[in-house]
Design a protein around this motif. Sequence first.
Motif, mmCIF file in Angstrom:
data_model
loop_
_atom_site.group_PDB
_atom_site.id
_atom_site.type_symbol
_atom_site.label_atom_id
_atom_site.label_comp_id
_atom_site.label_asym_id
_atom_site.label_seq_id
_atom_site.Cartn_x
_atom_site.Cartn_y
_atom_site.Cartn_z
ATOM 1 N N PRO A 117 -25.410 -15.011 41.472
ATOM 2 C CA PRO A 117 -25.838 -13.921 40.590
ATOM 3 C C PRO A 117 -24.695 -13.466 39.670
ATOM 4 C CG PRO A 117 -26.382 -13.450 42.889
ATOM 5 C CD PRO A 117 -25.448 -14.623 42.892
ATOM 6 N N VAL A 118 -24.960 -13.421 38.377
ATOM 7 C CA VAL A 118 -23.948 -13.013 37.390
ATOM 8 C C VAL A 118 -24.572 -12.018 36.419
ATOM 9 C CG1 VAL A 118 -22.454 -13.796 35.504
ATOM 10 C CG2 VAL A 118 -22.817 -15.287 37.469
ATOM 11 N N ARG A 119 -23.842 -10.937 36.148
ATOM 12 C CA ARG A 119 -24.221 -10.046 35.046
ATOM 13 C C ARG A 119 -23.094 -10.126 34.027
ATOM 14 N NH1 ARG A 119 -27.772 -5.892 36.019
ATOM 15 N NH2 ARG A 119 -27.707 -5.779 33.756
ATOM 16 N N ALA A 120 -23.416 -10.493 32.781
ATOM 17 C CA ALA A 120 -22.375 -10.660 31.755
ATOM 18 C C ALA A 120 -22.700 -9.826 30.527
ATOM 19 C CB ALA A 120 -22.262 -12.136 31.367
ATOM 20 N N TRP A 121 -21.663 -9.195 29.969
ATOM 21 C CA TRP A 121 -21.793 -8.448 28.714
ATOM 22 C C TRP A 121 -20.794 -9.044 27.720
ATOM 23 C CZ3 TRP A 121 -22.604 -6.329 33.427
ATOM 24 C CH2 TRP A 121 -23.740 -5.512 33.585
ATOM 25 N N ILE A 122 -21.289 -9.410 26.547
ATOM 26 C CA ILE A 122 -20.413 -10.025 25.541
ATOM 27 C C ILE A 122 -20.601 -9.276 24.226
ATOM 28 C CG2 ILE A 122 -19.805 -12.155 24.325
ATOM 29 C CD1 ILE A 122 -21.278 -13.667 26.635
ATOM 30 N N GLU A 123 -19.475 -8.802 23.671
ATOM 31 C CA GLU A 123 -19.550 -8.057 22.404
ATOM 32 C C GLU A 123 -19.101 -8.948 21.248
ATOM 33 O OE1 GLU A 123 -16.539 -5.134 21.090
ATOM 34 O OE2 GLU A 123 -18.119 -3.683 21.502
ATOM 35 N N VAL A 124 -19.934 -9.019 20.208
ATOM 36 C CA VAL A 124 -19.601 -9.838 19.030
ATOM 37 C C VAL A 124 -19.679 -8.958 17.776
ATOM 38 C CG1 VAL A 124 -20.319 -12.053 20.014
ATOM 39 C CG2 VAL A 124 -22.020 -10.621 18.895
ATOM 40 N N ILE B 61 -21.116 -11.623 40.466
ATOM 41 C CA ILE B 61 -19.986 -11.627 39.526
ATOM 42 C C ILE B 61 -20.332 -10.852 38.268
ATOM 43 C CG2 ILE B 61 -18.644 -13.167 38.011
ATOM 44 C CD1 ILE B 61 -18.773 -15.205 40.351
ATOM 45 N N LEU B 62 -19.387 -10.000 37.842
ATOM 46 C CA LEU B 62 -19.533 -9.257 36.590
ATOM 47 C C LEU B 62 -18.544 -9.834 35.572
ATOM 48 C CD1 LEU B 62 -19.751 -5.386 36.228
ATOM 49 C CD2 LEU B 62 -18.278 -6.724 34.716
ATOM 50 N N LEU B 63 -19.030 -10.184 34.385
ATOM 51 C CA LEU B 63 -18.165 -10.681 33.311
ATOM 52 C C LEU B 63 -18.329 -9.774 32.105
ATOM 53 C CD1 LEU B 63 -19.176 -14.471 33.453
ATOM 54 C CD2 LEU B 63 -17.170 -13.403 34.508
ATOM 55 N N ALA B 64 -17.225 -9.465 31.422
ATOM 56 C CA ALA B 64 -17.328 -8.661 30.200
ATOM 57 C C ALA B 64 -16.206 -9.059 29.262
ATOM 58 C CB ALA B 64 -17.234 -7.166 30.534
ATOM 59 N N GLY B 65 -16.552 -9.224 27.973
ATOM 60 C CA GLY B 65 -15.512 -9.579 27.013
ATOM 61 C C GLY B 65 -16.028 -9.562 25.592
ATOM 62 N N ASP B 66 -15.089 -9.594 24.649
ATOM 63 C CA ASP B 66 -15.456 -9.677 23.232
ATOM 64 C C ASP B 66 -15.281 -11.121 22.748
ATOM 65 O OD1 ASP B 66 -12.756 -10.071 22.832
ATOM 66 O OD2 ASP B 66 -12.356 -8.064 22.070
ATOM 67 N N GLY C 97 -24.313 -5.584 46.937
ATOM 68 C CA GLY C 97 -23.426 -6.587 47.518
ATOM 69 C C GLY C 97 -22.020 -6.466 46.969
ATOM 70 N N THR C 98 -21.148 -7.390 47.415
ATOM 71 C CA THR C 98 -19.716 -7.326 47.074
ATOM 72 C C THR C 98 -19.465 -8.014 45.744
ATOM 73 O OG1 THR C 98 -19.236 -7.399 49.428
ATOM 74 C CG2 THR C 98 -17.397 -7.848 47.928
ATOM 75 N N PRO C 99 -18.929 -7.260 44.763
ATOM 76 C CA PRO C 99 -18.738 -7.851 43.435
ATOM 77 C C PRO C 99 -17.351 -8.453 43.233
ATOM 78 C CG PRO C 99 -18.345 -5.502 43.349
ATOM 79 C CD PRO C 99 -18.615 -5.827 44.794
ATOM 80 N N TYR C 100 -17.244 -9.304 42.228
ATOM 81 C CA TYR C 100 -15.946 -9.693 41.646
ATOM 82 C C TYR C 100 -16.130 -9.551 40.146
ATOM 83 C CZ TYR C 100 -12.221 -12.649 39.771
ATOM 84 O OH TYR C 100 -11.151 -13.112 39.046
ATOM 85 N N ALA C 101 -15.176 -8.869 39.481
ATOM 86 C CA ALA C 101 -15.315 -8.631 38.037
ATOM 87 C C ALA C 101 -14.177 -9.290 37.287
ATOM 88 C CB ALA C 101 -15.325 -7.128 37.757
ATOM 89 N N TRP C 102 -14.500 -9.830 36.134
ATOM 90 C CA TRP C 102 -13.502 -10.427 35.222
ATOM 91 C C TRP C 102 -13.727 -9.789 33.854
ATOM 92 C CZ3 TRP C 102 -13.269 -12.583 30.533
ATOM 93 C CH2 TRP C 102 -12.142 -13.344 30.194
ATOM 94 N N ILE C 103 -12.662 -9.185 33.274
ATOM 95 C CA ILE C 103 -12.778 -8.511 31.978
ATOM 96 C C ILE C 103 -11.681 -9.018 31.049
ATOM 97 C CG2 ILE C 103 -13.063 -6.260 30.855
ATOM 98 C CD1 ILE C 103 -12.762 -4.955 33.612
ATOM 99 N N GLY C 104 -12.032 -9.343 29.806
ATOM 100 C CA GLY C 104 -11.024 -9.727 28.805
ATOM 101 C C GLY C 104 -11.447 -9.214 27.442
ATOM 102 N N GLY C 105 -10.473 -8.919 26.593
ATOM 103 C CA GLY C 105 -10.819 -8.463 25.245
ATOM 104 C C GLY C 105 -9.790 -7.477 24.730
ATOM 105 N N ASP D 5 -27.243 -17.826 38.201
ATOM 106 C CA ASP D 5 -28.400 -16.956 37.938
ATOM 107 C C ASP D 5 -27.871 -15.812 37.070
ATOM 108 O OD1 ASP D 5 -30.620 -15.409 37.978
ATOM 109 O OD2 ASP D 5 -30.473 -14.855 40.102
ATOM 110 N N ALA D 6 -27.695 -16.116 35.774
ATOM 111 C CA ALA D 6 -26.943 -15.203 34.902
ATOM 112 C C ALA D 6 -27.862 -14.391 33.994
ATOM 113 C CB ALA D 6 -25.967 -16.004 34.045
ATOM 114 N N GLU D 7 -27.581 -13.090 33.957
ATOM 115 C CA GLU D 7 -28.265 -12.220 32.989
ATOM 116 C C GLU D 7 -27.200 -11.842 31.955
ATOM 117 O OE1 GLU D 7 -30.560 -9.054 34.841
ATOM 118 O OE2 GLU D 7 -30.049 -7.793 33.116
ATOM 119 N N ILE D 8 -27.365 -12.335 30.725
ATOM 120 C CA ILE D 8 -26.330 -12.131 29.697
ATOM 121 C C ILE D 8 -26.821 -11.115 28.677
ATOM 122 C CG2 ILE D 8 -24.958 -13.261 27.896
ATOM 123 C CD1 ILE D 8 -25.310 -15.891 29.481
#
Length: 284
Positions: free
Chosen positions: A171-178, A147-152, A218-226, A192-195
């Motif tokens: 497995p999760v890869r997350a990007w967060i902008e502050v 899973i890919l997560l990205a947001g502000d 592998g096969t991803p699912y992405a969630w994006i907000g911001g 198992d998250a890498e933030i």
Amino acid sequence: MGYRFFEFEVARTRRVSPSVQRVTFRGAAPGGLAEFASGGRDQRFKLFFPQPGQDLANVPVEAGENWYARWRAMDPSVRALMRTYTVREQRRELGEVDVDFAVHLSPGPAAAWALHCLAGDRITALGPSEADNAGIDFRPPPETDWILLAGDESALPAVAGILEWISPATPVRAWIEVAHCDGVQALHTWADAEITWLVRGRGPSLTHAVSGARLPDGTPYAWIGGEAGEVRRLRRHLVGAAPDARAFDRKRVTFTGYWRRGATEEELLAELYAGSAAAQSARA
Ligand SMILES: Cc1cc2nc3c(=O)[nH]c(=O)nc-3n(C[C@H](O)[C@H](O)[C@H](O)COP(=O)(O)OP(=O)(O)OC[C@H]3O[C@@H](n4cnc5c(N)ncnc54)[C@H](O)[C@@H]3O)c2cc1C
């Protein structure tokens, strides 16, 4: 439909970081928030603010399935100002709901209210009365490998709720902008998250950070907000076919513009509404 109006009362507020104000609500009416039923993840709901000069928010009498059409049909100069927020956490045993408001340099009615509200202040909300409801968009399809997560900051409550919900060891890869270095929050997850935390204006944007990253196989699912422009750019990078794009399956990317630079939520909604009306008449 599983949505109804609630009268929220401010229990307390806390500045979680320089740009996030947490407001903890309880129910103002007898019964409290016993019927409020967050489904977790990115559970969205609505808050209604009185117009200047009004004491009470002017909302449709009943929620029901067509509440949005009824609210839209009301005179814009008198109907309540509506804003969308995420349930950061519900503590059913205490009858409390936390909402994290991003506070910024051009606060509209919602951010300004969050900054100045006091214990005992009341506000009308439209929220879920069933945990399985249409206000949750994070729905990974079967056979998702990672899973890919990205947001502000506006999407941080959703990202936090999603991380808490995801099954252990996913497995999760997350990007967060502050906005500030001290906007970083401790987030709880069994995944198992890498933030990766990004500070706005001091390094890569969300899109640049993701485009420069090595992603899992592998096969991803992405969630994006911001911010809507940034969400659009990142989605284009994920689903695009250009050599440097990722060619994700479009059905595996959930994306939502939470706000737009220089536009109020009314303006953003009007654009979305005009866009979907135009799409419908083009199909008709
Ligand atoms: C599904 C969904 C869930 C959301 N959940 C949350 C949440 O939990 N917490 C949260 O803080 N926001 C959340 N948002 C975003 C929030 O609804 C918007 O930021 C909203 O515009 C805030 O209302 P306002 O009255 O403060 O500002 P508005 O009157 O709508 O806008 C006034 C000005 O502020 C600017 N602005 C608005 N938001 C931001 C921002 N975040 N940063 C910088 N400038 C901004 C606008 O561009 C405009 O110029 C969510 C949005 C959606 C669609």
